[in-house]
Write a protein that holds these residues in place. Structure first.
Motif, PDB file in Angstrom:
ATOM      1  N   LEU A  15      13.438   0.853  -8.410  1.00  0.00           N
ATOM      2  CA  LEU A  15      13.624   0.169  -9.690  1.00  0.00           C
ATOM      3  C   LEU A  15      14.711   0.847 -10.514  1.00  0.00           C
ATOM      4  CD1 LEU A  15       9.945  -0.635 -10.768  1.00  0.00           C
ATOM      5  CD2 LEU A  15      11.716  -2.273 -10.118  1.00  0.00           C
ATOM      6  N   ASP A  16      14.686   2.196 -10.552  1.00  0.00           N
ATOM      7  CA  ASP A  16      15.685   2.927 -11.340  1.00  0.00           C
ATOM      8  C   ASP A  16      17.095   2.674 -10.819  1.00  0.00           C
ATOM      9  OD1 ASP A  16      13.553   5.852 -11.851  1.00  0.00           O
ATOM     10  OD2 ASP A  16      13.769   3.985 -12.998  1.00  0.00           O
ATOM     11  N   ARG A  17      17.258   2.699  -9.507  1.00  0.00           N
ATOM     12  CA  ARG A  17      18.584   2.446  -8.935  1.00  0.00           C
ATOM     13  C   ARG A  17      19.036   1.012  -9.196  1.00  0.00           C
ATOM     14  NH1 ARG A  17      17.868   5.415  -2.991  1.00  0.00           N
ATOM     15  NH2 ARG A  17      17.908   7.575  -3.778  1.00  0.00           N
ATOM     16  N   THR A  18      18.086   0.097  -9.059  1.00  0.00           N
ATOM     17  CA  THR A  18      18.418  -1.313  -9.309  1.00  0.00           C
ATOM     18  C   THR A  18      18.827  -1.516 -10.763  1.00  0.00           C
ATOM     19  OG1 THR A  18      16.826  -2.004  -7.620  1.00  0.00           O
ATOM     20  CG2 THR A  18      17.563  -3.681  -9.190  1.00  0.00           C
ATOM     21  N   MET A  19      18.069  -0.916 -11.680  1.00  0.00           N
ATOM     22  CA  MET A  19      18.371  -1.063 -13.104  1.00  0.00           C
ATOM     23  C   MET A  19      19.705  -0.415 -13.454  1.00  0.00           C
ATOM     24  SD  MET A  19      14.564  -0.456 -14.717  1.00  0.00           S
ATOM     25  CE  MET A  19      15.113  -0.625 -16.419  1.00  0.00           C
TER      26      MET A  19
END
Length: 383
Positions: A15-19
């Motif tokens: 999620l962090d990388r996607t965001m």
């Protein structure tokens, strides 16, 4: 996919990388939108100058057209009475006619060129505005995705049915927030921002007006600018009021509702009736704010979705409860069928639930809507 086997920590990393990637794309979209907006403003300035120049050229063309007609008429007169004129008079008449025709051709060519330039600038403005609107739309969608990724998706371990309900409602709330931000952004852009841009442009033209038309016209332009600034100030104050009426903190619920409903009555085609128990004292600030928003949402739903022509709002006390009723004569709806606009009612139910209150909605197609809200007064300290 088996969500049971997913490591929550791994999901957080994903999620962090996607965001992070989405945020980068959002920043680039923002830069595109800003560059388009700035370039659009510059072209608007050029367009204003070219439009003024075109008006001057068109006036000059009319003068030269008149001179050309006079010269042609003189030639016709000489042609009919050729024997009555000497060679110098004939030569002079032909030279005047030729000069008038050349000047007229130059003016017409310049006018045509200016029109082409203006059309080109207007096309560029339209293209830039389209780019800016698309960038803004994409950013709004990205903001919705980011809010979802950073919020609801991290709580995926809850009960599935409850998670699905919260996911659906949460996305609608986020979309509503983004739409509200977009609306405010657009209102500021189309209202005060446009007025201030116009004031800036006209302030740059005052010196030219003074030089060309004198101080009286320059002072007139300054007065017009002052009027524009006053309009912008009124628009800013309206936006501030829409965000949170300051009267709610200063005067309390009843005077603020009275002012708001009177304003809605003046601005809309519907008639608003407001009845209240005069013994209502100041309530907890959060309770007053909640009741104001509930009434505001119900009235706006009646105007926007129900096409109501009459809306009645009642505010009363029943023991330790505040009782609010909102009734309209609009088109009504089937309470068993959920539509997109019903999320407004869902939001009202959520707000009332947080206040430990109850809400009843009665509606029938073509027979209006009746909403009854009851909220305990003395249970709001922890809200």
């Amino acid at each position: 996919m088996d969500f049971q086997k997913l490591d929550p920590n791994s999901l957080d990393v994903i999620l962090d990388r996607t965001m992070e990637s989405i945020n980068t794309s959002k920043s680039k979209l923002f830069e595109i939108g800003e560059l388009s907006h700035d370039e659009c403003q510059q072209i608007n300035n050029q367009l204003q100058l070219l439009t003024e120049e075109l008006e001057t050229v068109q006036g000059l063309r009319q003068e030269r057209l008149h001179m050309d007609r006079i010269a042609r008429a003189e030639l016709v007169k000489i042609s009919k009475n050729f024997q009555d004129y000497g060679e110098p008079e004939i030569r002079n008449a032909y030279e005047k006619a030729s000069d008038a025709q050349i000047k007229l051709s130059v003016s017409m060519e310049k006018e045509s060129r200016l029109k082409d330039q203006i059309a080109d600038l207007e096309q560029r403005i339209s293209s830039l505005q389209n780019t800016s609107d698309k960038a803004e739309s994409f950013m709004s969608q990205i903001s919705t995705v980011l809010s979802y990724l950073g919020g609801e998706l991290r709580l995926y371990g809850e009960v599935i049915e409850d998670a699905r309900r919260k996911q659906e409602y949460g996305l609608k709330i986020i979309e509503a927030q983004e739409e509200e931000r977009k609306r405010l952004s657009r209102e500021i852009h189309d209202g005060p921002a446009q007025v201030l841009a116009n004031v800036l442009l006209r302030s740059q033209l005052i010196e030219r007006i003074y030089e060309k038309k004198g101080k009286d016209e320059a002072f007139k332009e300054i007065k017009d600018m002052r009027s524009l600034i006053e309009d912008a100030l009124k628009e800013v104050r309206r936006l501030i009021y829409d965000l949170r009426p300051m009267a709610l903190d200063d005067l309390g619920l009843v005077p603020t509702l009275l002012k708001y409903l009177n304003k809605v009555d003046d601005r809309s085609e519907a008639t608003i009736y407001f009845h209240y128990f005069e013994g209502i004292q100041r309530l907890h600030v959060r309770l007053e704010a909640a009741i104001f928003r509930l009434v505001q949402e119900a009235v706006q739903n009646a105007l926007k979705h129900a096409d109501a022509t009459e809306i009645s709002v009642d505010l009363n006390l029943d023991g330790d409860k505040i009782v609010v009723t909102i009734e309209d004569n609009g088109i009504g709806f089937d309470v068993n069928v959920r539509k997109d606009q019903s999320f407004g009612l869902i939001g009202m139910k959520e707000r009332v639930g947080l206040l430990n209150g109850t809400i009843q909605v009665q509606s029938t197609p073509n027979k209006g809507t009746y909403i009854l809200i009851r909220i305990p007064i003395h249970e709001q300290e922890g809200v």
